[in-house]
Design an enzyme around this catalytic site. Structure first.
Site, PDB file in Angstrom:
ATOM      1  N   HIS A   1      37.005   6.618  55.384  1.00  0.00           N
ATOM      2  CA  HIS A   1      36.810   5.216  55.806  1.00  0.00           C
ATOM      3  C   HIS A   1      35.808   5.472  57.020  1.00  0.00           C
ATOM      4  O   HIS A   1      35.861   6.243  57.772  1.00  0.00           O
ATOM      5  CB  HIS A   1      38.107   4.642  56.351  1.00  0.00           C
ATOM      6  CG  HIS A   1      38.009   3.063  56.812  1.00  0.00           C
ATOM      7  ND1 HIS A   1      37.548   2.004  55.950  1.00  0.00           N
ATOM      8  CD2 HIS A   1      38.017   2.621  58.096  1.00  0.00           C
ATOM      9  CE1 HIS A   1      37.570   0.977  56.499  1.00  0.00           C
ATOM     10  NE2 HIS A   1      37.709   1.222  57.804  1.00  0.00           N
TER      11      HIS A   1
ATOM     12  N   LYS B   1       9.534  11.463  39.801  1.00  0.00           N
ATOM     13  CA  LYS B   1      10.083  10.107  39.688  1.00  0.00           C
ATOM     14  C   LYS B   1      10.987  10.056  40.917  1.00  0.00           C
ATOM     15  O   LYS B   1      10.739   8.901  41.588  1.00  0.00           O
ATOM     16  CB  LYS B   1      10.853  10.030  38.343  1.00  0.00           C
ATOM     17  CG  LYS B   1      11.527   8.801  37.967  1.00  0.00           C
ATOM     18  CD  LYS B   1      13.100   8.631  38.633  1.00  0.00           C
ATOM     19  CE  LYS B   1      13.854   9.679  38.529  1.00  0.00           C
ATOM     20  NZ  LYS B   1      14.650   9.868  37.162  1.00  0.00           N
TER      21      LYS B   1
ATOM     22  N   CYS C   1      11.824  13.994  36.399  1.00  0.00           N
ATOM     23  CA  CYS C   1      12.966  13.676  37.296  1.00  0.00           C
ATOM     24  C   CYS C   1      12.709  13.829  38.844  1.00  0.00           C
ATOM     25  O   CYS C   1      12.834  13.067  39.342  1.00  0.00           O
ATOM     26  CB  CYS C   1      14.246  14.566  36.953  1.00  0.00           C
ATOM     27  SG  CYS C   1      14.628  15.244  35.521  1.00  0.00           S
TER      28      CYS C   1
ATOM     29  N   GLU D   1      35.241   4.667  49.039  1.00  0.00           N
ATOM     30  CA  GLU D   1      36.952   4.555  49.137  1.00  0.00           C
ATOM     31  C   GLU D   1      37.375   3.570  48.381  1.00  0.00           C
ATOM     32  O   GLU D   1      38.702   3.462  47.908  1.00  0.00           O
ATOM     33  CB  GLU D   1      37.328   4.138  50.650  1.00  0.00           C
ATOM     34  CG  GLU D   1      36.925   2.716  51.113  1.00  0.00           C
ATOM     35  CD  GLU D   1      37.142   2.690  52.478  1.00  0.00           C
ATOM     36  OE1 GLU D   1      38.250   2.628  53.214  1.00  0.00           O
ATOM     37  OE2 GLU D   1      36.170   2.065  53.301  1.00  0.00           O
TER      38      GLU D   1
ATOM     39  N   GLU E   1      13.714   2.574  35.608  1.00  0.00           N
ATOM     40  CA  GLU E   1      13.671   3.171  36.741  1.00  0.00           C
ATOM     41  C   GLU E   1      12.131   2.989  37.317  1.00  0.00           C
ATOM     42  O   GLU E   1      11.920   2.820  38.526  1.00  0.00           O
ATOM     43  CB  GLU E   1      13.659   4.912  36.734  1.00  0.00           C
ATOM     44  CG  GLU E   1      15.132   5.271  36.552  1.00  0.00           C
ATOM     45  CD  GLU E   1      15.093   6.515  36.357  1.00  0.00           C
ATOM     46  OE1 GLU E   1      16.626   7.255  36.640  1.00  0.00           O
ATOM     47  OE2 GLU E   1      14.387   7.391  36.197  1.00  0.00           O
TER      48      GLU E   1
ATOM     49  N   CYS F   1      11.243  18.025  33.585  1.00  0.00           N
ATOM     50  CA  CYS F   1      11.765  17.656  34.652  1.00  0.00           C
ATOM     51  C   CYS F   1      10.840  17.809  36.153  1.00  0.00           C
ATOM     52  O   CYS F   1      10.875  16.954  37.012  1.00  0.00           O
ATOM     53  CB  CYS F   1      13.093  18.398  34.819  1.00  0.00           C
ATOM     54  SG  CYS F   1      14.069  18.362  36.523  1.00  0.00           S
TER      55      CYS F   1
ATOM     56  N   TYR G   1      16.392   4.482  30.491  1.00  0.00           N
ATOM     57  CA  TYR G   1      16.234   5.164  31.669  1.00  0.00           C
ATOM     58  C   TYR G   1      14.828   4.905  32.383  1.00  0.00           C
ATOM     59  O   TYR G   1      14.615   4.535  33.525  1.00  0.00           O
ATOM     60  CB  TYR G   1      16.732   6.566  31.632  1.00  0.00           C
ATOM     61  CG  TYR G   1      17.886   6.807  31.362  1.00  0.00           C
ATOM     62  CD1 TYR G   1      18.597   7.514  32.582  1.00  0.00           C
ATOM     63  CD2 TYR G   1      18.444   7.087  30.248  1.00  0.00           C
ATOM     64  CE1 TYR G   1      19.616   8.093  32.498  1.00  0.00           C
ATOM     65  CE2 TYR G   1      19.773   7.536  30.099  1.00  0.00           C
ATOM     66  CZ  TYR G   1      20.343   8.144  31.118  1.00  0.00           C
ATOM     67  OH  TYR G   1      21.636   8.743  31.116  1.00  0.00           O
TER      68      TYR G   1
HETATM   69  P1  NDP Z   1      15.899   5.851  26.302  1.00  0.00           P
HETATM   70  O1  NDP Z   1      16.323   6.408  24.904  1.00  0.00           O
HETATM   71  O2  NDP Z   1      16.604   5.920  27.406  1.00  0.00           O
HETATM   72  O3  NDP Z   1      15.204   4.440  26.086  1.00  0.00           O
HETATM   73  C1  NDP Z   1      14.460   4.041  24.980  1.00  0.00           C
HETATM   74  C2  NDP Z   1      14.105   2.471  25.294  1.00  0.00           C
HETATM   75  O4  NDP Z   1      13.037   2.055  24.369  1.00  0.00           O
HETATM   76  C3  NDP Z   1      15.328   1.717  24.797  1.00  0.00           C
HETATM   77  O5  NDP Z   1      15.500   0.598  25.453  1.00  0.00           O
HETATM   78  C4  NDP Z   1      14.960   1.277  23.286  1.00  0.00           C
HETATM   79  O6  NDP Z   1      15.494   0.143  22.700  1.00  0.00           O
HETATM   80  C5  NDP Z   1      13.392   1.185  23.406  1.00  0.00           C
HETATM   81  N1  NDP Z   1      12.682   1.334  22.074  1.00  0.00           N
HETATM   82  C6  NDP Z   1      12.849   2.276  21.336  1.00  0.00           C
HETATM   83  N2  NDP Z   1      11.834   2.399  20.662  1.00  0.00           N
HETATM   84  C7  NDP Z   1      10.938   1.065  20.594  1.00  0.00           C
HETATM   85  C8  NDP Z   1      10.087   0.389  20.147  1.00  0.00           C
HETATM   86  N3  NDP Z   1       9.399   0.842  18.862  1.00  0.00           N
HETATM   87  N4  NDP Z   1       9.653  -0.886  20.649  1.00  0.00           N
HETATM   88  C9  NDP Z   1      10.313  -1.447  21.671  1.00  0.00           C
HETATM   89  N5  NDP Z   1      11.332  -0.821  22.156  1.00  0.00           N
HETATM   90  C10 NDP Z   1      11.803   0.443  21.815  1.00  0.00           C
HETATM   91  O7  NDP Z   1      14.512   6.440  26.631  1.00  0.00           O
HETATM   92  P2  NDP Z   1      13.341   6.709  27.672  1.00  0.00           P
HETATM   93  O8  NDP Z   1      11.943   6.803  27.309  1.00  0.00           O
HETATM   94  O9  NDP Z   1      13.719   5.632  29.059  1.00  0.00           O
HETATM   95  O10 NDP Z   1      13.938   8.047  28.301  1.00  0.00           O
HETATM   96  C11 NDP Z   1      14.128   9.127  27.529  1.00  0.00           C
HETATM   97  C12 NDP Z   1      15.040  10.103  27.833  1.00  0.00           C
HETATM   98  O11 NDP Z   1      14.812  10.733  29.093  1.00  0.00           O
HETATM   99  C13 NDP Z   1      16.500   9.367  28.107  1.00  0.00           C
HETATM  100  O12 NDP Z   1      17.335   9.056  27.054  1.00  0.00           O
HETATM  101  C14 NDP Z   1      17.191  10.145  29.155  1.00  0.00           C
HETATM  102  O13 NDP Z   1      18.122  11.158  28.564  1.00  0.00           O
HETATM  103  C15 NDP Z   1      16.238  10.793  29.686  1.00  0.00           C
HETATM  104  N6  NDP Z   1      16.072  10.337  31.146  1.00  0.00           N
HETATM  105  C16 NDP Z   1      17.029  10.616  32.067  1.00  0.00           C
HETATM  106  C17 NDP Z   1      16.807  10.079  33.394  1.00  0.00           C
HETATM  107  C18 NDP Z   1      17.963  10.065  34.571  1.00  0.00           C
HETATM  108  O14 NDP Z   1      18.751  11.083  34.206  1.00  0.00           O
HETATM  109  N7  NDP Z   1      17.865   9.630  35.603  1.00  0.00           N
HETATM  110  C19 NDP Z   1      15.408   9.534  33.768  1.00  0.00           C
HETATM  111  C20 NDP Z   1      14.533   9.235  32.690  1.00  0.00           C
HETATM  112  C21 NDP Z   1      14.665   9.823  31.393  1.00  0.00           C
HETATM  113  P3  NDP Z   1      17.129   0.133  22.157  1.00  0.00           P
HETATM  114  O15 NDP Z   1      18.136   0.309  23.489  1.00  0.00           O
HETATM  115  O16 NDP Z   1      17.265  -1.191  21.432  1.00  0.00           O
HETATM  116  O17 NDP Z   1      17.090   1.452  21.125  1.00  0.00           O
END
Ligand code: NDP
Length: 465
Positions: free
Chosen positions: A440, A52, A49, A445, A185, A44, A181
């Site tokens: 407002h 980022k 976080c 709102e 982002e 984080c 995510y």
């Molecule tokens: P996520 O799980 O959010 O997303 C992973 C993405 O990668 C999905 O779109 C998934 O597709 C895709 N994917 C997985 N495997 C493959 C593959 N082999 N080939 C192509 N695409 C693939 O993970 P992130 O890495 O974005 O983030 C990790 C975690 O960190 C998040 O789950 C979240 O909990 C946390 N995070 C939170 C944030 C916040 O609170 N703002 C910001 C950043 C991270 P599919 O959808 O089809 O499975």
């Protein structure tokens, strides 16, 4: 606690969860030690976080500059310097890291800068100096790391979010693989800073799990800003094409050239060579540590919290798990982490803030739901040429009037989701929202002024009005 052991608690991993558990237990008078192999603060603070969000702020200035003349401002020459941003970000991260470490020391925790691994149910080995220590309870809070996609030819040329925070130069063009995510982002960060961005996602629509309306609206807004989004596509291989540039070859045959290709395809638990096998700790099929409702592993003296357990990968969840762990183990008050209605935000541009059930999930779980939906142009845009609709949705159980979910796309949606989280967690009804006076003029709102449902879903069928 028994003097048979060197410590009452040994924590492996100095991220949000581990640090909180260590401090809290030490404040209760327990003999606590913690080991971290890299930098205190964990994902984080060091490479997640916090940095980022600083990059998000940096990337938002471009739109502010575009809109400023409509509000009467004449801007002089302005340009962006990546090196300045990264240096200032690094300074802030270092400050926070020091606070994390000094808070541990102040609480009376023995702080170690070494990799530590499990050696037995009560034993931990420091790899630096090869020292063995014992503890009555061991807490594994080693987190996870960005998945590298070993089956992708050329993956070694790609960056993940880790490297994105330390690039020497701002890339002029980026291809990002993933639709979660981190992909969304970072796509917006690079776009806002002036890069050409292509997002490649294997699914039908980005941000699986979020409300469909918001996913579609965000997709359109990002495309309108100039991002190229290629859904139902995947990268077959990545090759180098000279001058440090890369080519992402899609399965369909298209080739996208870019300065960087970033993988944002999820995260994996840091359990390799941790000694789980030696101690007999059960792992799930993806290498995460299996725990019960109280974060206890199958080895009774070893607990695990945070991303290493593959539950919900969010900082506040890890901190909550840490608090429950201390309550359970050191205060004699068994407490299960509560994972119901966890609010969340995606710092995309526009932002998403959400809590509770999506329309799709609620329509399957309840015989009849009401959807209250408002889509409008935020006031701040009215003097400008920008037209990026804000979207708000309340998902309500028709029988009980309970608000099951609240979903916002637009400026400050993340901030709103924190407060909506209280309302949804408290199981407030739509009538409670209606009785609440509007503030407002704000965008929020709308959340208390949507009196009539936009439509209902009865037994899975949409009924208008
Ligand atoms: P996520 O799980 O959010 O997303 C992973 C993405 O990668 C999905 O779109 C998934 O597709 C895709 N994917 C997985 N495997 C493959 C593959 N082999 N080939 C192509 N695409 C693939 O993970 P992130 O890495 O974005 O983030 C990790 C975690 O960190 C998040 O789950 C979240 O909990 C946390 N995070 C939170 C944030 C916040 O609170 N703002 C910001 C950043 C991270 P599919 O959808 O089809 O499975």
């Amino acid at each position: 606690m028994s003097e048979r052991y060197d410590y009452d608690l040994f924590v492996i991993g100095g991220g949000s969860g581990g640090v909180r558990a260590a401090r809290r237990a030490a404040m209760l008078g327990k003999r606590v030690a913690i080991a971290e192999e890299y930098r205190y603060g964990g994902t984080c603070v060091i490479r997640g976080c916090v940095p980022k969000k600083l990059l998000v702020y940096a990337s938002q200035f471009s739109e502010t500059f575009e809109d400023a003349p409509f509000y009467g401002w004449t801007l002089g020459e302005h340009r962006f310097d990546w090196a300045t941003l990264i240096a200032n970000k690094d300074r802030e991260i270092e400050r926070l890291e020091n606070i994390y470490r000094s808070n541990l020391v102040k609480a009376g925790v023995e702080v170690h800068a070494t990799r530590a691994v499990l050696e037995g149910p009560h034993e931990v080995r420091f790899l630096d100096g090869d020292r063995l220590v014992s503890a009555e309870t061991i807490l594994v809070a080693v987190g996870g790391r960005a998945a590298r996609h070993p089956s992708l030819p050329g993956a070694e040329h790609c960056i993940t979010s880790n490297e994105a925070f330390h690039l020497k130069e701002m890339p002029r063009s980026v291809v990002i693989l993933g639709g979660g995510y981190i992909a969304v982002e970072f796509a917006n960060i690079f776009l806002g800073l002036g890069a050409k961005v292509t997002l490649v996602y294997r699914g039908k629509e980005i941000l699986q799990g979020f409300d469909d309306d918001l996913r579609i609206e965000l997709h359109q807004a990002m495309e309108k800003k100039g991002m190229v989004i290629r859904c139902e596509e995947a990268i077959e291989r990545v090759s180098q094409i000279g001058n440090g540039r890369l080519a992402a070859h899609l399965f369909g045959g298209d080739v996208i050239e870019a300065d960087q290709v970033m993988l944002a395809i999820g995260r994996q638990a840091n359990t390799e060579n941790l000694g789980c096998d030696k101690v007999g700790i059960d792992l799930d099929e993806r290498g995460g540590i299996k725990v019960d409702d109280y974060s206890r592993t199958n080895v009774p003296s070893v607990y695990a919290i945070g991303d290493v357990t593959h539950r919900i990968q969010l900082t506040p969840v890890a901190i909550h798990e840490a608090m429950c762990f201390v309550e359970t183990v050191f205060r004699g008050n068994p407490t299960k982490p509560d994972f119901e209605t966890v609010p969340t935000a995606v710092f995309s541009q526009p932002e998403i803030g959400a809590v509770g059930m999506t329309e799709s999930a609620a329509s399957k779980a309840f015989p009849e739901i009401e959807i209250y939906r408002a889509r409008f142009r935020p006031m701040r845009q009215t003097l400008t040429t920008r037209s990026e609709p804000m979207l708000m949705k309340l998902v309500v159980d028709a029988a009980t009037r309970r608000v099951l979910g609240a979903h916002v796309l637009g400026p400050d949606a993340g901030e709103m989701s924190q407060l909506l989280g209280i309302a949804v967690k408290a199981r407030l009804t739509k009538d409670d929202f209606d009785r609440t006076m509007a503030v407002h003029p704000t965008a929020a709102e709308e959340l208390v002024t949507m009196y009539e449902p936009s439509y209902r879903i009865r037994n899975g069928e949409r009924v208008d009005g």
